[in-house]
Design an enzyme around this catalytic site. Structure first.
Site, mmCIF file in Angstrom:
data_model
loop_
_atom_site.group_PDB
_atom_site.id
_atom_site.type_symbol
_atom_site.label_atom_id
_atom_site.label_comp_id
_atom_site.label_asym_id
_atom_site.label_seq_id
_atom_site.Cartn_x
_atom_site.Cartn_y
_atom_site.Cartn_z
ATOM 1 N N LYS A 1 -4.132 -3.077 5.025
ATOM 2 C CA LYS A 1 -4.996 -4.342 4.889
ATOM 3 C C LYS A 1 -5.092 -4.637 3.468
ATOM 4 O O LYS A 1 -4.979 -3.717 2.347
ATOM 5 C CB LYS A 1 -6.204 -4.167 5.602
ATOM 6 N N SER B 1 -12.099 5.033 0.130
ATOM 7 C CA SER B 1 -12.317 3.661 0.657
ATOM 8 C C SER B 1 -13.547 3.401 -0.065
ATOM 9 O O SER B 1 -14.156 3.257 -1.117
ATOM 10 C CB SER B 1 -12.186 3.530 2.071
ATOM 11 N N HIS B 2 -14.620 2.976 1.245
ATOM 12 C CA HIS B 2 -15.599 2.358 0.740
ATOM 13 C C HIS B 2 -17.029 3.159 0.566
ATOM 14 O O HIS B 2 -18.055 3.048 0.313
ATOM 15 C CB HIS B 2 -16.312 1.427 1.861
ATOM 16 N N ASP C 1 -11.294 0.799 -2.722
ATOM 17 C CA ASP C 1 -9.793 1.006 -2.781
ATOM 18 C C ASP C 1 -9.047 -0.483 -2.758
ATOM 19 O O ASP C 1 -7.872 -0.200 -2.633
ATOM 20 C CB ASP C 1 -9.080 2.068 -1.909
ATOM 21 N N ASP D 1 -8.756 -2.571 0.139
ATOM 22 C CA ASP D 1 -8.131 -3.073 1.346
ATOM 23 C C ASP D 1 -9.151 -4.036 2.001
ATOM 24 O O ASP D 1 -8.410 -4.519 2.997
ATOM 25 C CB ASP D 1 -7.553 -2.169 2.072
ATOM 26 N N ARG D 2 -10.478 -4.017 1.785
ATOM 27 C CA ARG D 2 -11.312 -4.861 2.579
ATOM 28 C C ARG D 2 -11.750 -6.083 1.839
ATOM 29 O O ARG D 2 -11.571 -6.197 0.717
ATOM 30 C CB ARG D 2 -12.556 -4.025 3.069
ATOM 31 N N ASP E 1 -13.597 -3.703 -1.325
ATOM 32 C CA ASP E 1 -14.307 -2.620 -1.267
ATOM 33 C C ASP E 1 -13.701 -1.454 -2.340
ATOM 34 O O ASP E 1 -12.763 -1.775 -3.226
ATOM 35 C CB ASP E 1 -13.963 -1.609 0.214
HETATM 36 C C1 G1P Z 1 -13.989 1.675 10.430
HETATM 37 C C2 G1P Z 1 -13.887 0.435 11.175
HETATM 38 C C3 G1P Z 1 -12.120 0.303 11.487
HETATM 39 C C4 G1P Z 1 -11.304 0.463 10.443
HETATM 40 C C5 G1P Z 1 -11.836 1.927 9.876
HETATM 41 C C6 G1P Z 1 -10.969 2.228 8.626
HETATM 42 O O1 G1P Z 1 -13.626 2.839 11.645
HETATM 43 O O2 G1P Z 1 -14.458 0.285 12.325
HETATM 44 O O3 G1P Z 1 -11.913 -0.975 11.918
HETATM 45 O O4 G1P Z 1 -10.032 0.448 10.758
HETATM 46 O O5 G1P Z 1 -13.054 2.086 9.612
HETATM 47 O O6 G1P Z 1 -11.278 1.204 7.704
HETATM 48 P P1 G1P Z 1 -14.521 3.402 12.456
HETATM 49 O O7 G1P Z 1 -15.816 4.043 11.640
HETATM 50 O O8 G1P Z 1 -15.545 2.093 13.245
HETATM 51 O O9 G1P Z 1 -13.835 4.282 13.372
HETATM 52 ZN ZN ZN Z 2 -10.936 0.635 1.943
#
Ligand code: G1P
Ligand code: ZN
Length: 544
Positions: free
Chosen positions: A377, A113-114, A280, A282-283, A278
């Protein structure tokens, strides 16, 4: 060319979360590490002989190497057909789309992801099931259990597949189809949004947008959609080539990490609309001229205006937000007379509601927005939704949001993250908070009076499963809130997240600066959680 059964020994640290197994690249590069995990997936997902799966990733370092290994393992395990995104590229939302559209068994997405990429960065492997969503917990548990006892994996000894050439290849009995990772996704977007109208806006010469691909997976999608399909000038997409290390940036679309985009949108000649996704895809982050749309507001605005967009003009069945997300969307649901569900943090909690048709749009404050069109997402979907609204309304981003506040009230909202804390002090802080909850109810703190103080729990309305301990909520009379929780996704130390929200209906006071508007709540949060004393931190590491 032959199938090999390779002896291996288990690793003990392969428990996947909902975002899959996420580790340092160097961990994945250990002999057998990736192979064990992938074999564990193949071993527990049921009948796979002759079935089709999709593969691809966000283009980060080790993506291509890992894909070649997985393709050869798929062939050796009897998979009938493997679809692989051209160049190894496949965004998370596009993977979900492809699985659903073609009725596939599932898909393996390579992404962290990010999180940063590169040889010293992170890597990840995630298995999505036939509804296009991430594996539910009972599946991830099976994968983990299998990984603890695995002693062999299957591998087809064959030359690498050319991932840069569209078309079909064969490894033993299995067909490997290198496909265009954008086409199906673009078609889905064309069904949901008014492309003629958006094309009109982008080619009018009176409207400019900039989209930041953050050197990650969405660049190729954004160029195909905004520049080629919708006629925006070349250069509308910046940082549009997926790079192995994302050009050294943290591919997370927020005010801190999408710095280049934020600077462009703050400049004198800022474009009308700015957006980013981001690693991948999805954000999403949505910006107007010198104007930031909080993800919570974005969800509420999209919901309130959904009738203007073809894919949603038939009405919404319901809305959902994660608990820490601001309550702005609740008021939209109320005004429409539809339910609004409050779920724990994490996209997986929306899955059942979406599958059951109870929810059409949903979102999280953490820059995640989506709908029932897929089971992840979807960053570009949110950007297109906004672009469609801008084309129909002919107003600026800022005007649209301000009009929303005038109608529904404004939720000043901010998240303060304290990253890299020692686990002991973070846990101590949370347990101190839990202990103080009973004493807080009905208490007056400055100008705020506590109405509810609890540790959030959730019963899934579809399968009845209970999730407890999902975050401390302090809800004040008048719908302002402070929420505390520890991150479940970090890889280094503990991260405390403090979510602050103040509801304001007084029009005169709606255009204050957010941090100023929240300053009393920030002080209250510090006092009740003893943040400074317990963490030694004077200020948060990230404010979004
Ligand atoms: C974080 C975000 C949450 C999201 C997740 C995956 O999780 O707060 O909303 O679903 O990344 O992208 P956290 O690190 O807060 O557990
Ligand atoms: Zn992502």
């Amino acid at each position: 060319m032959s199938i090999q059964k390779v002896s291996t020994r288990p690793f003990k640290d392969q428990r996947p979360g909902t975002s899959g197994l996420r580790k340092k690249v160097t961990t994945f590069q250990q002999p057998y590490y990736l192979e064990n995990f992938v074999q564990s997936i193949f071993d527990v997902i049921g009948e796979i002989k002759g079935k089709t799966i999709v593969l691809g990733g966000d283009g980060r370092f080790y993506n291509r190497e890992a894909l070649q290994i997985i393709i050869k393992m798929a062939a050796a395990n009897g998979i009938g057909r493997t679809m692989v995104g051209l160049g190894g590229i496949l965004s998370t939302p596009a993977a979900s789309c492809v699985i659903r559209k073609h009725g596939l068994l599932g898909g393996i997405i390579l992404s962290a992801s990010h999180n940063p990429g590169g040889p010293k960065g992170d890597f990840g492997v995630k298995y999505n099931i036939e509804n296009g969503g991430p594996s539910p917990e009972h599946v991830t548990e099976c994968i983990y259990k299998r990984s603890l006892e695995i002693d062999t994996y299957r591998f087809f000894d064959a030359p690498d597949v050319d991932l840069d050439q569209l078309g079909e290849n064969r490894i033993g009995e299995m067909v490997v189809e290198v496909f265009d990772p954008v086409a199906d996704y673009l078609q889905l977007m064309e069904r949901l949004f008014d492309f003629d109208r958006m094309r009109g806006l982008l080619s009018s010469g009176e409207f400019n947008m900039v989209y930041d691909g953050m050197n990650a997976v969405t660049g190729p999608y954004a160029r195909a959609i905004f520049e080629r399909r919708l006629g925006a000038p070349p250069g509308t997409v910046i940082n549009g080539d997926p790079l192995l290390d994302f050009g050294g940036i943290h591919p997370d679309p927020n005010l801190k990490h999408a710095r280049e985009l934020v600077e462009i949108m703050r400049s004198e000649n800022s474009p009308d609309f700015g957006a980013a996704s981001d690693g991948d895809g999805d954000r999403n982050m949505i910006l107007g001229r010198r104007f930031f749309v909080t993800p919570s507001d974005s969800l509420a605005v999209l919901a309130a205006n959904a009738d203007l967009v073809p894919g949603y003009s038939g009405g919404l069945s319901g809305l959902a937000r994660s608990m820490p997300t601001s309550m702005a969307v609740d008021r939209v649901a109320e005004s429409m007379g539809i339910p609004c569900y409050e779920t724990p943090t994490g996209w997986k909690f929306f899955g059942n509601l979406l599958d059951a048709g109870k929810v059409t749009l949903c979102g999280e404050e953490s820059f995640g927005t989506g709908s029932d069109h897929i089971r992840e997402k979807d960053g570009l979907w949110a950007v297109l939704f906004w672009l469609n609204l801008l084309a129909v309304k002919g107003e600026s981003v800022e005007r649209i949001v301000q009009a929303h506040w005038r109608k529904f009230g404004r939720d000043f909202y901010s998240r303060h993250d304290y990253e890299g804390l020692e686990a002991d002090s973070a846990n101590g802080l949370m347990s101190h908070l839990r202990d103080s909850l009973p004493g807080l109810v009905e208490k007056r703190l400055g100008n705020y009076e506590v109405e509810i103080a609890d540790n959030f729990s959730y019963t899934d309305p579809i399968d009845g499963s209970l999730s407890t301990g999902q975050g401390i909520r302090i809800i004040f009379r008048g719908a302002s809130r402070i929420v505390f929780r520890l991150s479940g996704t970090g890889t280094e130390g503990a991260t405390l997240r403090v979510y602050l929200e103040r509801y304001e209906t007084d029009l005169e006071r709606q255009d204050q600066d957010t941090q100023e508007a929240l300053s009393d709540l920030i002080t209250i949060a510090n006092n009740i959680a003893q943040i400074r004393a317990r963490t030694g931190r004077e200020a948060p590491s990230v404010i979004t």
